[in-house]
Design an enzyme around this catalytic site. Structure first.
Site, PDB file in Angstrom:
ATOM      1  N   CYS A 121      -3.312   4.962  -8.386  1.00 21.23           N
ATOM      2  CA  CYS A 121      -4.663   5.503  -8.312  1.00 21.23           C
ATOM      3  C   CYS A 121      -4.949   6.230  -9.634  1.00 21.23           C
ATOM      4  CB  CYS A 121      -4.785   6.473  -7.139  1.00 21.23           C
ATOM      5  SG  CYS A 121      -6.379   7.338  -7.089  1.00 21.23           S
TER       6      CYS A 121
ATOM      7  N   ASP B 221      -0.813   2.731  -4.958  1.00 18.12           N
ATOM      8  CA  ASP B 221      -1.688   1.918  -4.115  1.00 18.12           C
ATOM      9  C   ASP B 221      -0.990   0.584  -3.888  1.00 18.12           C
ATOM     10  OD1 ASP B 221      -3.915   3.650  -3.828  1.00 18.12           O
ATOM     11  OD2 ASP B 221      -4.624   3.112  -5.817  1.00 18.12           O
TER      12      ASP B 221
END
Length: 153
Positions: free
Chosen positions: A51, A58
């Site tokens: 992120c 992620d």
């Protein structure tokens, strides 16, 4: 599409994970069935990036479909390219669309699409889709078959 190297850089060689997606070199080899309409699918169910705001990991399940033109992407180089996102900070949309655009620009396939099925952060899964245009007539186009989020498993 640039000229093809005389031999793939990664296939049959020891290759370190690139430091970034930009540093990754994708290998392309001649299409063994030029002029034949067929679909190639790669799935990466454990894709990761970071992120750009929090630096937290992620996770996504990527599905890449393409109809080859003159070349095909060599799978080891694709694996290294996708692995280079592990420490790359970008939003889901940027990762997914950027992968599709780079493959389309370099490989010059007849058609390409990518589905990025991102696992939830903050309670919301984000799915990102991109394609180069309309698929060729007569091309068998199977569904990507990644279920809507219910644990993604």
């Amino acid at each position: 599409m640039t000229d093809l190297p005389t031999a793939p850089l990664h296939l049959g060689q020891s290759s370190a994970l690139p430091a970034s997606p930009e540093a990754a070199v994708l290998d392309y080899v001649p299409n063994p069935r030029p002029g034949k309409p067929y679909l190639v699918r790669f799935t990466a169910p454990e894709f990761t990036s970071l992120c750009p705001v929090t630096g937290q990991p992620d996770f996504a399940h990527l599905v890449i479909d393409y109809a080859p033109g003159a070349t095909i992407v060599e799978s080891k180089s694709l694996k290294l390219f996708l692995g280079a996102f592990r420490n790359h900070a970008a939003f889901h949309e940027d990762c997914t669309v950027g992968i599709g655009e780079r493959l389309f620009a370099e490989m010059d396939p007849v058609w390409l699409r990518i589905g990025g099925y991102w696992y939830p952060r903050g309670g919301i899964p984000i799915d990102v889709f991109w394609q180069s245009g309309e698929p060729p007539a007569g091309l068998w186009l199977p569904a990507q078959d990644v279920p809507g989020y219910r644990g993604r498993g």
